[in-house]
Design an enzyme around this catalytic site. Sequence first.
Site, PDB file in Angstrom:
ATOM      1  N   ASP A  75       0.831  -1.209   0.000  1.00 16.20           N
ATOM      2  CA  ASP A  75       0.000   0.000   0.000  1.00 16.20           C
ATOM      3  C   ASP A  75       0.866   1.260   0.000  1.00 16.20           C
ATOM      4  OD1 ASP A  75      -2.368   1.375  -0.042  1.00 16.20           O
ATOM      5  OD2 ASP A  75      -2.716   1.247   2.120  1.00 16.20           O
ATOM      6  N   HIS A 127       2.031   3.277  -9.035  1.00  8.54           N
ATOM      7  CA  HIS A 127       1.854   1.843  -9.290  1.00  8.54           C
ATOM      8  C   HIS A 127       3.029   1.305 -10.100  1.00  8.54           C
ATOM      9  CE1 HIS A 127      -1.972   2.205  -7.469  1.00  8.54           C
ATOM     10  NE2 HIS A 127      -2.559   2.852  -8.455  1.00  8.54           N
ATOM     11  N   LEU A 181      10.414 -20.619  -5.193  1.00 12.90           N
ATOM     12  CA  LEU A 181       9.422 -19.754  -4.544  1.00 12.90           C
ATOM     13  C   LEU A 181       8.049 -19.844  -5.218  1.00 12.90           C
ATOM     14  CD1 LEU A 181       8.947 -17.230  -2.542  1.00 12.90           C
ATOM     15  CD2 LEU A 181       9.333 -15.832  -4.581  1.00 12.90           C
TER      16      LEU A 181
HETATM   17  C1  IPE Z   1      -5.541  -2.869  -0.256  1.00 13.29           C
HETATM   18  O1  IPE Z   1      -5.151  -1.545  -0.428  1.00 13.29           O
HETATM   19  C2  IPE Z   1      -5.492  -3.600  -1.537  1.00 13.29           C
HETATM   20  C3  IPE Z   1      -4.209  -3.650  -2.222  1.00 13.29           C
HETATM   21  C4  IPE Z   1      -3.049  -3.255  -1.775  1.00 13.29           C
HETATM   22  C5  IPE Z   1      -4.244  -4.234  -3.509  1.00 13.29           C
HETATM   23  P1  IPE Z   1      -6.201  -0.343  -0.429  1.00 13.29           P
HETATM   24  O2  IPE Z   1      -5.391   0.901  -0.413  1.00 13.29           O
HETATM   25  O3  IPE Z   1      -7.161  -0.509  -1.516  1.00 13.29           O
HETATM   26  O4  IPE Z   1      -6.931  -0.566   0.968  1.00 13.29           O
HETATM   27  P2  IPE Z   1      -8.003   0.343   1.723  1.00 13.29           P
HETATM   28  O5  IPE Z   1      -9.210   0.431   0.873  1.00 13.29           O
HETATM   29  O6  IPE Z   1      -7.366   1.680   1.934  1.00 13.29           O
HETATM   30  O7  IPE Z   1      -8.246  -0.368   3.009  1.00 13.29           O
HETATM   31  C1  IPE Z   2      -1.809   0.155  -3.289  1.00 12.04           C
HETATM   32  O1  IPE Z   2      -1.530   1.514  -3.323  1.00 12.04           O
HETATM   33  C2  IPE Z   2      -1.963  -0.425  -4.668  1.00 12.04           C
HETATM   34  C3  IPE Z   2      -3.334  -0.830  -5.026  1.00 12.04           C
HETATM   35  C4  IPE Z   2      -4.359  -0.785  -4.234  1.00 12.04           C
HETATM   36  C5  IPE Z   2      -3.530  -1.280  -6.381  1.00 12.04           C
HETATM   37  P1  IPE Z   2      -2.693   2.586  -3.279  1.00 12.04           P
HETATM   38  O2  IPE Z   2      -3.091   2.899  -4.679  1.00 12.04           O
HETATM   39  O3  IPE Z   2      -3.784   2.133  -2.402  1.00 12.04           O
HETATM   40  O4  IPE Z   2      -1.930   3.821  -2.658  1.00 12.04           O
HETATM   41  P2  IPE Z   2      -2.525   4.873  -1.622  1.00 12.04           P
HETATM   42  O5  IPE Z   2      -3.054   4.106  -0.461  1.00 12.04           O
HETATM   43  O6  IPE Z   2      -3.588   5.637  -2.329  1.00 12.04           O
HETATM   44  O7  IPE Z   2      -1.342   5.714  -1.272  1.00 12.04           O
HETATM   45 MG    MG Z   3      -4.158   2.402  -0.432  1.00 15.42          MG
END
Ligand code: IPE
Ligand code: IPE
Ligand code: MG
Length: 247
Positions: free
Chosen positions: A17, A34, A128
Amino acid sequence: MTEHSQPVPHHIAIIMDGNGRWAKQKFQPRFMGHRAGLKTVEAIVKHCVKLDVKVLSLFAFSSENWRRPGKEVSLLMELFSVALKQQAKRLHKNNIQLRVIGDLTKFSASLQEQIQQSQLLTANNTGLILNIAANYGGRWDVVQSVQKIAQKVQSGELAVEDISEQMITDSLETADIAEPDLFIRTGGEQRVSNFLLWQMAYTEFFFTDTLWPNFNVDALDDAIASFSNRERRFGRTSEQLQEQTDA
Ligand code: IPE
Ligand code: IPE
Ligand code: MG
């Protein structure tokens, strides 16, 4: 190492995240985060191979992530496809077995095909296990497991009172994989966001503020070091564990 120290975790599960916030800090579109995150994936996979971690589960796209702006969703799908194209052969060369868990029926036919091909290519690899969760939800996984079991009940193959925890475990997407030993979430949020719910009943949790694109091998080593110093009691007392070690 402490008395009950753990070796390197067998299975590490990560919520990657913070990509969006990383990009925002740099005044870039979220998508750039990303893309940068994908680089981190490569480095972490490589390090896990080196450490002889057996399973690495990565949350790439949750069943709730469809709620994001359409543009971001489609760019994420494209990135997934490009990454598969670029990496499948390299994974194979490194004896890595790729698996994708989640409800894949929601993806485009071509992406589904690509996933299928990459899984087939690496299916017999013995290194892995790289387990990518895409359109995955922990609750969905339990539901699809229970549905398989219910079908056996309906057909008369199974009695209701014979349904066991093990049976539910064995019908999950992760059926033949040991439960995660260590769960890491980057990006500062301290929640599970519907990742491997059933499977993480006794997993050790590690949260870090580091945004995923900034996460690196040293940060992974820190998480593993924290894990190594924990006493996993599984309901027992510390004294009982000591007796086991002494015996
Ligand atoms: C969780 O991240 C899903 C992934 C990392 C793919 P999110 O950023 O979407 O989670 P929430 O919605 O903030 O909990
Ligand atoms: C996690 O990073 C990746 C996915 C959920 C695909 P985020 O896109 O949730 O990044 P933040 O939380 O907005 O910084
Ligand atoms: Mg996020």
